[in-house]
Design a protein around this motif. Sequence first.
Motif, PDB file in Angstrom:
ATOM      1  N   SER A  47     124.871  37.664  38.903  1.00 51.59           N
ATOM      2  CA  SER A  47     124.495  36.891  37.712  1.00 51.59           C
ATOM      3  C   SER A  47     125.074  35.486  37.769  1.00 51.59           C
ATOM      4  O   SER A  47     124.421  34.516  37.365  1.00 51.59           O
ATOM      5  CB  SER A  47     124.966  37.613  36.443  1.00 51.59           C
ATOM      6  OG  SER A  47     126.375  37.599  36.319  1.00 51.59           O
ATOM      7  N   ALA A 102     123.004  33.574  40.604  1.00 53.07           N
ATOM      8  CA  ALA A 102     121.648  33.255  40.153  1.00 53.07           C
ATOM      9  C   ALA A 102     121.665  32.226  39.041  1.00 53.07           C
ATOM     10  O   ALA A 102     120.775  31.358  38.959  1.00 53.07           O
ATOM     11  CB  ALA A 102     120.956  34.534  39.685  1.00 53.07           C
ATOM     12  N   HIS A 103     122.680  32.294  38.172  1.00 50.83           N
ATOM     13  CA  HIS A 103     122.791  31.311  37.083  1.00 50.83           C
ATOM     14  C   HIS A 103     122.969  29.909  37.644  1.00 50.83           C
ATOM     15  O   HIS A 103     122.404  28.931  37.123  1.00 50.83           O
ATOM     16  CB  HIS A 103     123.967  31.682  36.185  1.00 50.83           C
ATOM     17  CG  HIS A 103     123.813  31.227  34.772  1.00 50.83           C
ATOM     18  ND1 HIS A 103     123.725  29.888  34.418  1.00 50.83           N
ATOM     19  CD2 HIS A 103     123.714  31.916  33.601  1.00 50.83           C
ATOM     20  CE1 HIS A 103     123.604  29.777  33.108  1.00 50.83           C
ATOM     21  NE2 HIS A 103     123.570  31.006  32.585  1.00 50.83           N
ATOM     22  N   LEU A 145     119.608  28.562  38.813  1.00 48.62           N
ATOM     23  CA  LEU A 145     118.754  28.139  37.697  1.00 48.62           C
ATOM     24  C   LEU A 145     119.273  26.872  37.041  1.00 48.62           C
ATOM     25  O   LEU A 145     118.490  25.977  36.683  1.00 48.62           O
ATOM     26  CB  LEU A 145     118.654  29.265  36.667  1.00 48.62           C
ATOM     27  CG  LEU A 145     117.937  30.538  37.145  1.00 48.62           C
ATOM     28  CD1 LEU A 145     117.937  31.580  36.033  1.00 48.62           C
ATOM     29  CD2 LEU A 145     116.508  30.232  37.573  1.00 48.62           C
ATOM     30  N   MET A 188     110.278  28.881  31.141  1.00 46.10           N
ATOM     31  CA  MET A 188     110.404  30.095  31.946  1.00 46.10           C
ATOM     32  C   MET A 188     111.800  30.213  32.539  1.00 46.10           C
ATOM     33  O   MET A 188     112.373  31.320  32.613  1.00 46.10           O
ATOM     34  CB  MET A 188     109.345  30.096  33.054  1.00 46.10           C
ATOM     35  CG  MET A 188     107.916  30.242  32.537  1.00 46.10           C
ATOM     36  SD  MET A 188     106.664  30.069  33.847  1.00 46.10           S
ATOM     37  CE  MET A 188     107.095  31.464  34.895  1.00 46.10           C
ATOM     38  N   ILE A 189     112.372  29.090  32.945  1.00 48.73           N
ATOM     39  CA  ILE A 189     113.737  29.115  33.461  1.00 48.73           C
ATOM     40  C   ILE A 189     114.711  29.504  32.357  1.00 48.73           C
ATOM     41  O   ILE A 189     115.660  30.267  32.573  1.00 48.73           O
ATOM     42  CB  ILE A 189     114.101  27.753  34.083  1.00 48.73           C
ATOM     43  CG1 ILE A 189     113.385  27.589  35.427  1.00 48.73           C
ATOM     44  CG2 ILE A 189     115.613  27.632  34.269  1.00 48.73           C
ATOM     45  CD1 ILE A 189     113.720  26.323  36.159  1.00 48.73           C
ATOM     46  N   LYS A 226     114.710  33.180  31.996  1.00 49.38           N
ATOM     47  CA  LYS A 226     115.456  33.833  33.064  1.00 49.38           C
ATOM     48  C   LYS A 226     116.965  33.702  32.839  1.00 49.38           C
ATOM     49  O   LYS A 226     117.729  34.632  33.123  1.00 49.38           O
ATOM     50  CB  LYS A 226     115.072  33.243  34.419  1.00 49.38           C
ATOM     51  CG  LYS A 226     113.652  33.573  34.854  1.00 49.38           C
ATOM     52  CD  LYS A 226     113.333  32.941  36.206  1.00 49.38           C
ATOM     53  CE  LYS A 226     111.907  33.271  36.642  1.00 49.38           C
ATOM     54  NZ  LYS A 226     111.565  32.637  37.940  1.00 49.38           N
ATOM     55  N   GLN A 242     118.034  36.255  30.340  1.00 53.49           N
ATOM     56  CA  GLN A 242     118.072  37.579  30.956  1.00 53.49           C
ATOM     57  C   GLN A 242     119.334  37.747  31.802  1.00 53.49           C
ATOM     58  O   GLN A 242     119.980  38.807  31.775  1.00 53.49           O
ATOM     59  CB  GLN A 242     116.826  37.793  31.814  1.00 53.49           C
ATOM     60  CG  GLN A 242     116.751  39.169  32.453  1.00 53.49           C
ATOM     61  CD  GLN A 242     115.499  39.340  33.302  1.00 53.49           C
ATOM     62  OE1 GLN A 242     114.683  38.430  33.409  1.00 53.49           O
ATOM     63  NE2 GLN A 242     115.353  40.506  33.889  1.00 53.49           N
ATOM     64  N   LEU A 243     119.710  36.703  32.534  1.00 55.43           N
ATOM     65  CA  LEU A 243     120.921  36.772  33.344  1.00 55.43           C
ATOM     66  C   LEU A 243     122.165  36.893  32.471  1.00 55.43           C
ATOM     67  O   LEU A 243     123.114  37.598  32.822  1.00 55.43           O
ATOM     68  CB  LEU A 243     121.034  35.524  34.229  1.00 55.43           C
ATOM     69  CG  LEU A 243     120.142  35.488  35.467  1.00 55.43           C
ATOM     70  CD1 LEU A 243     120.262  34.143  36.153  1.00 55.43           C
ATOM     71  CD2 LEU A 243     120.517  36.603  36.437  1.00 55.43           C
ATOM     72  N   ASP A 278     112.012  30.265  43.287  1.00 59.93           N
ATOM     73  CA  ASP A 278     111.762  31.707  43.416  1.00 59.93           C
ATOM     74  C   ASP A 278     112.374  32.264  44.691  1.00 59.93           C
ATOM     75  O   ASP A 278     112.935  33.371  44.692  1.00 59.93           O
ATOM     76  CB  ASP A 278     110.258  31.975  43.397  1.00 59.93           C
ATOM     77  CG  ASP A 278     109.638  31.736  42.029  1.00 59.93           C
ATOM     78  OD1 ASP A 278     110.376  31.762  41.029  1.00 59.93           O
ATOM     79  OD2 ASP A 278     108.412  31.504  41.966  1.00 59.93           O
ATOM     80  N   MET A 306     116.105  32.652  44.261  1.00 58.60           N
ATOM     81  CA  MET A 306     116.395  33.808  43.424  1.00 58.60           C
ATOM     82  C   MET A 306     116.167  35.107  44.189  1.00 58.60           C
ATOM     83  O   MET A 306     116.958  36.052  44.087  1.00 58.60           O
ATOM     84  CB  MET A 306     115.519  33.768  42.167  1.00 58.60           C
ATOM     85  CG  MET A 306     115.828  32.605  41.232  1.00 58.60           C
ATOM     86  SD  MET A 306     117.456  32.742  40.470  1.00 58.60           S
ATOM     87  CE  MET A 306     117.197  34.138  39.385  1.00 58.60           C
ATOM     88  N   GLU A 360     118.747  38.209  44.959  1.00 55.95           N
ATOM     89  CA  GLU A 360     118.385  39.568  44.568  1.00 55.95           C
ATOM     90  C   GLU A 360     118.477  40.526  45.750  1.00 55.95           C
ATOM     91  O   GLU A 360     118.931  41.673  45.607  1.00 55.95           O
ATOM     92  CB  GLU A 360     116.969  39.581  43.984  1.00 55.95           C
ATOM     93  CG  GLU A 360     116.879  38.950  42.598  1.00 55.95           C
ATOM     94  CD  GLU A 360     115.456  38.869  42.087  1.00 55.95           C
ATOM     95  OE1 GLU A 360     114.553  39.377  42.792  1.00 55.95           O
ATOM     96  OE2 GLU A 360     115.250  38.317  40.988  1.00 55.95           O
TER      97      GLU A 360
END
Length: 302
Positions: free
Chosen positions: A28, A31-32, A35, A72-73, A76, A79-80, A273, A276, A280
Amino acid sequence: DAYFEQYQLTQLNVLARLKQAFFRLQHSYAAHEVLDRNREVLRELLRVTEARYSVGKAAQQDIFKMQTQLSMIEAKVLQLEQEHESAEAEILSLLDREPGTALARPGEPHVGDLPVTLEELYSHAMNDAPMLRREQKLIERAELSVNLAHKDYHPDYAITGGYYNQASMAPMYTFRVDINVPLWVSRKQRPALTEQVDNLSAARHNYEATGQTIHAQIRQEYTLARTSLELMKLYRDTILPQAKLAIESSLASYETGAVDFLSVLTNYMAVVDFEMNYHEEMQKYHLALTRLEEMTGLALIH
């Protein structure tokens, strides 16, 4: 012994859950960062696009598309943050710490090659997996029960003797033999033996079924880890460099009017993408290793 193996299995399960929560928390953070970095770049592109639109060099739909991508970012990111809170809560619970206790940020994620082969995992699991050792102890217990049930077919006997001091009278001696003969074999001993034999058969079948299940799960998790490792290498060494080159080329063409803004935006979001996806796959790789550790009892993550 069987309960001790269950205790060992519970230990491995708790450690696996803790490691999985750790790697989800680590993911997290990573990925954060991806973003956040790209969100700032998109905001700058939005300002440039708005400036170009104000002088008639960009279409209004370009602004709307950019705003959509930013939204959209943001989704995300939310969500993170939820995954971040969930991972922290699980770690605190497993460590028996007070809710809300601050946790240090995990170190930067890294990945090495797979430390073992599939055959080594199979071998270690068959010899040292607590789940299989527990089933083996249950077989031994059932074998002992069958042996004891067989002994119930034989007579039980007891020999006793004694000496009694009667003062002025002559001493008295006693001697006695007691024999318990199993006369009702068909009613008692035979059903008891049949039950224990059935229990032994069930224990052996459980051992075989557990072995087959572990074998299949090890293969599945090993394949998942190996696939994630190969995908990470592909993203890092091939896909991301090529995607970044595509961005540079589309930006140069956009400045000369050779391509439209949508092509630039599409290429840029593809890089986001891919980054990310890279993280993942790293998370999948680590989670697969923790599950292999739980099944085999072998330390794979240091």
